[in-house]
Design a protein around this motif. Sequence first.
Motif, PDB file in Angstrom:
ATOM      1  N   SER A  56      -3.694   0.881  -2.880  1.00 15.39           N
ATOM      2  CA  SER A  56      -2.735   0.588  -3.914  1.00 15.39           C
ATOM      3  C   SER A  56      -1.606   1.931  -3.754  1.00 15.39           C
ATOM      4  CB  SER A  56      -2.550   0.874  -6.095  1.00 15.39           C
ATOM      5  OG  SER A  56      -3.371   2.678  -6.233  1.00 15.39           O
ATOM      6  N   SER A  58      -0.901   1.692  -0.468  1.00 19.48           N
ATOM      7  CA  SER A  58      -0.379   1.338   0.747  1.00 19.48           C
ATOM      8  C   SER A  58       0.224   0.287   0.539  1.00 19.48           C
ATOM      9  CB  SER A  58      -1.539   1.249   1.851  1.00 19.48           C
ATOM     10  OG  SER A  58      -1.909   0.384   1.065  1.00 19.48           O
ATOM     11  N   THR A  59       0.285  -0.109  -0.642  1.00 17.23           N
ATOM     12  CA  THR A  59       1.620  -1.286  -0.834  1.00 17.23           C
ATOM     13  C   THR A  59       1.839  -1.052  -2.058  1.00 17.23           C
ATOM     14  OG1 THR A  59      -0.465  -2.548  -2.281  1.00 17.23           O
ATOM     15  CG2 THR A  59       0.452  -2.688  -0.022  1.00 17.23           C
ATOM     16  N   GLN A  62       3.195  -3.010  -6.266  1.00 22.58           N
ATOM     17  CA  GLN A  62       2.779  -4.661  -6.362  1.00 22.58           C
ATOM     18  C   GLN A  62       1.349  -4.021  -5.882  1.00 22.58           C
ATOM     19  OE1 GLN A  62       3.271  -7.143  -2.785  1.00 22.58           O
ATOM     20  NE2 GLN A  62       2.297  -9.023  -3.394  1.00 22.58           N
ATOM     21  N   LYS A  64      -2.569  -5.506  -6.342  1.00 20.31           N
ATOM     22  CA  LYS A  64      -3.315  -6.929  -5.090  1.00 20.31           C
ATOM     23  C   LYS A  64      -3.645  -8.047  -5.972  1.00 20.31           C
ATOM     24  CE  LYS A  64      -7.538  -6.290  -2.670  1.00 20.31           C
ATOM     25  NZ  LYS A  64      -8.701  -5.432  -2.279  1.00 20.31           N
TER      26      LYS A  64
END
Length: 84
Positions: A56, A58-59, A62, A64
């Motif tokens: 979470s 790393s992105t 948004q 997953k």
Amino acid sequence: MTYQSRGRSMFEVVLAICFVAFLVGFITVLCIGNYFRAKRAQERQRQRREAKQAASASTPGQLKGTEPGYEAPSLTPSSPGRLL
């Protein structure tokens, strides 16, 4: 002998002591095994949680598995008198 044996032979007393020792040992082994199983499960859960947090991070912004334009369905009934 100060302990009154109540008519039990020495063999029966030794057999009862062995039986009780077996039960105590068996329960102890079960408890120790359960402790180590729970410890492993806790470690696996910690690793999953850390992996989820890393994913979470790393992105950002948004979740997953969700699409950007997804909208939850409304819960209003299609006709006033009918639920399904």
